[in-house]
Design an enzyme around this catalytic site. Structure first.
Site, PDB file in Angstrom:
ATOM      1  CE  LYS A  68      -4.069   1.873   2.376  1.00 14.73           C
ATOM      2  NZ  LYS A  68      -4.980   1.704   3.540  1.00 14.73           N
ATOM      3  CG  ASP A 168     -14.024   3.200   6.228  1.00 21.92           C
ATOM      4  OD1 ASP A 168     -15.267   3.323   6.153  1.00 21.92           O
ATOM      5  OD2 ASP A 168     -13.277   3.270   5.244  1.00 21.92           O
ATOM      6  CG  ASP A 187      -8.421   0.711   4.464  1.00 22.30           C
ATOM      7  OD1 ASP A 187      -7.686   1.531   5.067  1.00 22.30           O
ATOM      8  OD2 ASP A 187      -9.043   0.998   3.435  1.00 22.30           O
TER       9      ASP A 187
END
Length: 350
Positions: A68, A168, A187
């Site tokens: 990432k 999230d 994430d």
């Protein structure tokens, strides 16, 4: 697309303490230091202006990993809307490193940075896919939903025991292996360590956001009823916020639709704040009970991950009672010490 360049030079890396306290079966890198030229990009999974995600092969171990990559030139000084800040990326690295090592959380091997980028090196398993990809808004069987909910709750119990809010939780951020039923959460871009900081503004993906947070996005209340709700929803995001998001995911997996959804932002917020979950013929009695508990609008009455894990929907009644008594008996004991990574550079200065 942001690509690596050999001209970027040697990158700063995290210490070995970033590896999990209880290593799982994976190939550890033979060398501690890592830089961008140590990886060969295989394919890009997603590309945004500020962030790219790709699979890559480590030249030393031969292991396939997921990179990432945050492009520093595209990050702002402060987080505004969808624009991320470098400070937020550092927070993600720190929080991800704090919770990694649990079987229901994607493993973070290491992270490094230079003047151009911050790179997170994560585990990659082609057998895992997001819930969105796996189910594609199709209804799942109750036993499948129960298994997925159990896996997500195990991950949340790990996070919440360390006072970390995911912030999230949604189908895109939950991976599952359709053959084994394994679940992994990933994430941590919007995560918060509540022992270090307090939420200052709403974050997350709107249909999965909790009412106590999105209430502040409503237009000025006019009626007495709205003013009463303002008092109830005066609190900010807490660990219970993840529980609400979990409830939305379980409803969506069970029915194929979202419980609160609208193309108009204000309408969606109003549904989350004012509307109750509608009964659905696709839900069993235990499913509906579980969802209603998770989607309790008052955060003080909403169950914790520990309490929700003992719900009858996830366990037979007798086992549920035994589970509850067991956790009550150990509630007075302190949590096992965790391995908190020592991060280099500015990470620990936040």
């Amino acid at each position: 697309r942001f690509r690596f360049s050999a001209a970027e030079g040697t990158l700063c890396v995290l210490s070995q303490n970033l590896l999990p306290a209880q290593p799982r079966k994976h190939k550890l890198f033979p060398l501690l230091e890592r830089c961008a030229t140590d990886y060969e990009i295989i394919s890009f999974l997603s590309v945004l202006s500020h962030r790219s995600v790709c699979t890559a092969r480590c030249k030393y171990s031969g292991q396939t990993v997921c990179l990432k990559v945050y492009n520093k030139k595209k990050l702002s000084n402060e987080s505004r809307g969808f624009q991320m800040s470098l400070r937020q990326v550092y927070r993600e690295v720190r929080n991800f490193g704090k919770v990694t090592g649990h079987e229901n959380i994607v493993l973070l091997f290491c992270a490094f940075e230079n003047d151009a980028a911050v790179v997170l090196v994560q585990e990659w398993d082609p057998l895992f896919a997001s819930l969105t990809t796996t189910f594609q808004w199709q209804r799942a069987k109750p036993n499948v939903v129960a298994n997925l909910a159990s896996g997500m709750l195990l991950a949340l119990r790990r996070l919440h025991s360390l006072n970390v809010l995911h912030g999230d939780l949604k189908p895109d951020n939950v991976l599952c292996n359709s053959k084994t039923g394994e679940v992994k959460v990933l994430d941590f871009g919007l995560s918060l360590d509540l022992s270090r900081e307090t939420p200052s503004f709403p974050t997350g993906t709107l249909p999965y956001c909790e009412p106590e947070v999105v209430y502040s996005l409503l237009l000025a209340p006019n009626s007495e009823a709205q003013r009463c709700l303002q008092h109830r929803f005066s609190s900010k995001a807490s660990l219970k916020s993840d529980i609400w998001s979990l409830g939305v995911i379980v409803f969506e997996l069970s029915t194929g639709i979202l419980p609160f959804d609208s193309m108009i932002k204000q309408k969606c917020i109003e549904l989350i704040v004012y509307s109750d979950v509608q009964s659905n013929c696709e839900l069993t009695g235990l499913q509906e009970q579980f969802i209603n508990r998770a989607l309790t609008k008052d955060p003080e009455r909403r169950p914790s991950a520990e309490q929700l894990a003992a719900d009858e929907f996830l366990q037979p009644k007798r086992l549920s009672q035994i589970w509850q008594k067991f956790h009550e008996s150990i509630s007075c004991h302190s949590l096992q010490d965790t391995c908190v990574p020592k991060l280099c550079g500015p990470y620990n200065q936040l």
